[in-house]
Motif scaffolding. Structure first.
Motif, PDB file in Angstrom:
ATOM      1  N   ALA A  23       9.013 -10.220   8.336  1.00 48.43           N
ATOM      2  CA  ALA A  23      10.279 -10.813   8.136  1.00 48.43           C
ATOM      3  C   ALA A  23      10.759 -10.633   6.823  1.00 48.43           C
ATOM      4  CB  ALA A  23      10.101 -12.414   8.383  1.00 48.43           C
ATOM      5  N   VAL A  24      10.293 -10.539   5.600  1.00 49.23           N
ATOM      6  CA  VAL A  24      10.745 -10.375   4.441  1.00 49.23           C
ATOM      7  C   VAL A  24      11.178  -8.846   4.470  1.00 49.23           C
ATOM      8  CG1 VAL A  24      10.059 -10.177   2.014  1.00 49.23           C
ATOM      9  CG2 VAL A  24       9.372 -12.121   3.137  1.00 49.23           C
ATOM     10  N   ALA A  25      10.059  -7.998   4.801  1.00 47.55           N
ATOM     11  CA  ALA A  25      10.620  -6.340   4.990  1.00 47.55           C
ATOM     12  C   ALA A  25      11.827  -6.262   5.518  1.00 47.55           C
ATOM     13  CB  ALA A  25       9.497  -5.678   5.418  1.00 47.55           C
ATOM     14  N   ALA A  26      11.996  -6.989   6.833  1.00 51.73           N
ATOM     15  CA  ALA A  26      13.272  -6.852   7.725  1.00 51.73           C
ATOM     16  C   ALA A  26      14.342  -7.221   6.919  1.00 51.73           C
ATOM     17  CB  ALA A  26      12.977  -7.562   8.825  1.00 51.73           C
ATOM     18  N   THR A  56      -3.245   2.448   2.427  1.00 54.80           N
ATOM     19  CA  THR A  56      -2.750   2.367   1.112  1.00 54.80           C
ATOM     20  C   THR A  56      -2.077   3.800   0.730  1.00 54.80           C
ATOM     21  OG1 THR A  56      -4.236   0.684   0.640  1.00 54.80           O
ATOM     22  CG2 THR A  56      -3.504   1.881  -1.314  1.00 54.80           C
ATOM     23  N   GLY A  57      -3.129   4.721   1.020  1.00 54.38           N
ATOM     24  CA  GLY A  57      -2.565   6.279   0.843  1.00 54.38           C
ATOM     25  C   GLY A  57      -1.326   6.658   1.475  1.00 54.38           C
ATOM     26  N   VAL A  58      -1.206   6.126   2.941  1.00 53.98           N
ATOM     27  CA  VAL A  58      -0.205   6.845   3.423  1.00 53.98           C
ATOM     28  C   VAL A  58       1.296   5.756   3.014  1.00 53.98           C
ATOM     29  CG1 VAL A  58       0.998   6.077   5.895  1.00 53.98           C
ATOM     30  CG2 VAL A  58      -1.199   7.311   5.800  1.00 53.98           C
ATOM     31  N   VAL A  59       1.164   4.679   2.798  1.00 55.62           N
ATOM     32  CA  VAL A  59       2.046   3.742   2.114  1.00 55.62           C
ATOM     33  C   VAL A  59       2.581   4.546   0.815  1.00 55.62           C
ATOM     34  CG1 VAL A  59       2.872   1.675   1.542  1.00 55.62           C
ATOM     35  CG2 VAL A  59       1.668   1.642   3.585  1.00 55.62           C
ATOM     36  N   LEU A  60       1.704   4.738  -0.100  1.00 59.35           N
ATOM     37  CA  LEU A  60       2.091   5.255  -1.409  1.00 59.35           C
ATOM     38  C   LEU A  60       2.531   6.412  -1.156  1.00 59.35           C
ATOM     39  CD1 LEU A  60      -0.910   3.906  -3.608  1.00 59.35           C
ATOM     40  CD2 LEU A  60       1.501   2.868  -3.513  1.00 59.35           C
ATOM     41  N   GLY A  61       2.102   7.320  -0.550  1.00 59.86           N
ATOM     42  CA  GLY A  61       2.719   8.747  -0.135  1.00 59.86           C
ATOM     43  C   GLY A  61       3.789   8.971   0.376  1.00 59.86           C
ATOM     44  N   VAL A  62       4.212   7.835   1.407  1.00 64.28           N
ATOM     45  CA  VAL A  62       5.459   8.018   2.240  1.00 64.28           C
ATOM     46  C   VAL A  62       6.645   6.922   1.641  1.00 64.28           C
ATOM     47  CG1 VAL A  62       6.681   7.608   4.615  1.00 64.28           C
ATOM     48  CG2 VAL A  62       4.069   8.316   4.380  1.00 64.28           C
ATOM     49  N   ALA A  63       6.323   5.761   1.446  1.00 64.75           N
ATOM     50  CA  ALA A  63       7.396   5.059   1.169  1.00 64.75           C
ATOM     51  C   ALA A  63       6.556   3.915   0.182  1.00 64.75           C
ATOM     52  CB  ALA A  63       8.117   4.419   2.043  1.00 64.75           C
ATOM     53  N   PRO A  64       6.500   4.066  -1.139  1.00 66.56           N
ATOM     54  CA  PRO A  64       5.937   3.051  -1.891  1.00 66.56           C
ATOM     55  C   PRO A  64       6.687   1.675  -2.017  1.00 66.56           C
ATOM     56  CG  PRO A  64       5.831   5.185  -3.119  1.00 66.56           C
ATOM     57  CD  PRO A  64       6.660   5.350  -1.768  1.00 66.56           C
ATOM     58  N   PRO A  65       6.410   0.658  -1.743  1.00 67.56           N
ATOM     59  CA  PRO A  65       6.979  -0.554  -1.793  1.00 67.56           C
ATOM     60  C   PRO A  65       7.720  -0.905  -3.087  1.00 67.56           C
ATOM     61  CG  PRO A  65       4.580  -1.333  -1.436  1.00 67.56           C
ATOM     62  CD  PRO A  65       4.758   0.381  -1.392  1.00 67.56           C
ATOM     63  N   HIS A  66       8.879  -1.430  -3.134  1.00 72.85           N
ATOM     64  CA  HIS A  66       9.156  -1.915  -4.602  1.00 72.85           C
ATOM     65  C   HIS A  66       8.368  -3.234  -4.812  1.00 72.85           C
ATOM     66  CE1 HIS A  66      12.061  -3.352  -7.464  1.00 72.85           C
ATOM     67  NE2 HIS A  66      12.310  -2.264  -7.749  1.00 72.85           N
ATOM     68  N   PRO A  67       7.886  -3.125  -6.280  1.00 76.87           N
ATOM     69  CA  PRO A  67       7.345  -4.334  -6.672  1.00 76.87           C
ATOM     70  C   PRO A  67       7.953  -5.705  -6.264  1.00 76.87           C
ATOM     71  CG  PRO A  67       7.438  -2.901  -8.444  1.00 76.87           C
ATOM     72  CD  PRO A  67       8.343  -2.381  -7.382  1.00 76.87           C
ATOM     73  N   VAL A  68       9.248  -5.774  -6.568  1.00 74.76           N
ATOM     74  CA  VAL A  68       9.880  -7.172  -6.262  1.00 74.76           C
ATOM     75  C   VAL A  68       9.483  -7.415  -4.455  1.00 74.76           C
ATOM     76  CG1 VAL A  68      11.845  -8.237  -5.701  1.00 74.76           C
ATOM     77  CG2 VAL A  68      11.521  -7.170  -7.878  1.00 74.76           C
ATOM     78  N   LEU A  69       9.624  -6.596  -3.699  1.00 73.68           N
ATOM     79  CA  LEU A  69       9.637  -6.775  -2.449  1.00 73.68           C
ATOM     80  C   LEU A  69       7.898  -7.192  -2.111  1.00 73.68           C
ATOM     81  CD1 LEU A  69      10.037  -6.473   0.627  1.00 73.68           C
ATOM     82  CD2 LEU A  69       9.646  -4.071   0.582  1.00 73.68           C
ATOM     83  N   LEU A  70       7.029  -6.276  -2.678  1.00 76.06           N
ATOM     84  CA  LEU A  70       5.401  -6.804  -2.543  1.00 76.06           C
ATOM     85  C   LEU A  70       5.512  -8.165  -3.246  1.00 76.06           C
ATOM     86  CD1 LEU A  70       3.265  -5.312  -1.529  1.00 76.06           C
ATOM     87  CD2 LEU A  70       2.510  -4.557  -4.003  1.00 76.06           C
ATOM     88  N   GLY A  71       6.027  -8.357  -4.360  1.00 74.10           N
ATOM     89  CA  GLY A  71       5.761  -9.836  -4.847  1.00 74.10           C
ATOM     90  C   GLY A  71       6.306 -10.976  -3.819  1.00 74.10           C
ATOM     91  N   ALA A  72       7.544 -10.631  -3.045  1.00 75.72           N
ATOM     92  CA  ALA A  72       8.070 -11.507  -2.275  1.00 75.72           C
ATOM     93  C   ALA A  72       7.377 -11.711  -1.079  1.00 75.72           C
ATOM     94  CB  ALA A  72       9.424 -11.051  -1.972  1.00 75.72           C
ATOM     95  N   VAL A  73       6.537 -10.607  -0.710  1.00 74.68           N
ATOM     96  CA  VAL A  73       5.707 -10.726   0.580  1.00 74.68           C
ATOM     97  C   VAL A  73       4.498 -11.713   0.435  1.00 74.68           C
ATOM     98  CG1 VAL A  73       4.277  -9.354   2.183  1.00 74.68           C
ATOM     99  CG2 VAL A  73       6.606  -8.567   1.423  1.00 74.68           C
TER     100      VAL A  73
END
Length: 248
Positions: free
Chosen positions: A15-18, A160-177
């Motif tokens: 939901a947060v990512a959406a 983790t490797g795929v996410v960091l290689g394709v689309a690293p999440p913004h720190p604010v987004l990660l913190g909100a999640v």
């Protein structure tokens, strides 16, 4: 309630990512991170999934969390506070089950993710925890396989490797999640008969650790139908929301 917490955390993460307009990788990654974050508040219990997830490391962290929770309870308790039904010392369902703690978890994880190594650690730890929690939804021999430390750790490393290689999440987004995942855990425990200190550090009826409970509270761990409905609703809702977000 590990599997139920993980399922609700996955839905919260998606939901947060959406809302943030994330792509498919973001939705999937945030769902797994949210599932893991939703298990973090139970680091205050020695037998929880979070405490057992990384062996001596997470067990040591759990001891520190329980000690900190008890210390904060002693320092802030009012005359009417009794330390809870679990141990009477303010450990389980106290500090980590407050709204400030949810916010703090988000801030700490978001700050840690501001560097690539930090983001890798946060993702790996929370994704592995999320996979472990979601694996509890499965029954039979597959559950044992999905609970294997090696299997879960390697799968989390791949994610983790795929996410960091394709689309690293913004720190604010990660913190909100992370904050959202911890919050849905607290709300899930609010739905049980033991309750949670939602108003802390404010005073309620002479108590600073007043335990709020849902009017329809059920006993955790008794296989209540309310918990099964919640687990199924969240488990089906997370992928459905992913599809809806991508179509929109």
């Amino acid at each position: 309630m590990g599997s139920t917490h993980a399922a609700s955390g996955a839905l919260a993460g998606v939901a947060v990512a959406a809302v943030a307009g994330g792509a498919l990788v973001d939705l999937a990654a945030c769902g797994l991170v949210g599932a893991g974050a939703a298990l973090l508040p139970d680091l205050d219990h020695p037998e929880s999934t979070a405490t057992r997830s990384q062996g001596p490391a997470s067990q040591g962290l759990s001891r520190a969390v329980r000690a900190a929770s008890s210390a904060v309870w002693r320092a802030t308790r009012a005359p009417g506070d009794d330390g809870g039904l679990h141990d009477g010392l303010g450990r389980h369902r106290h500090l980590t089950h407050t709204l400030p703690a949810c916010a703090a978890a988000g801030v700490v994880c978001g700050a840690a993710a501001s560097t690539v190594p930090g983001a890798a650690v946060v993702l790996w730890v929370l994704v592995s925890l999320g996979l472990r929690g979601l694996g509890q939804c499965v029954r039979g021999q597959r559950r044992a396989a999905l609970s294997s430390w090696l299997t879960v750790s390697l799968a989390a490393l791949l994610v983790t490797g795929v996410v960091l290689g394709v689309a690293p999440p913004h720190p604010v987004l990660l913190g909100a999640v992370v904050a959202a995942g911890a919050l849905v855990h607290v709300l899930g425990d609010w739905a049980t008969s033991a309750g949670v200190p939602l108003a802390w550090p404010l005073m309620v009826r002479g108590k600073r650790w007043w335990m709020f409970r849902s009017p329809l509270a059920f006993r955790a761990g008794d296989g209540a139908w309310q918990e099964r409905v919640l687990r199924w609703a969240c488990g089906l809702g997370a992928p459905a929301l992913c599809v809806w977000a991508m179509m929109g």
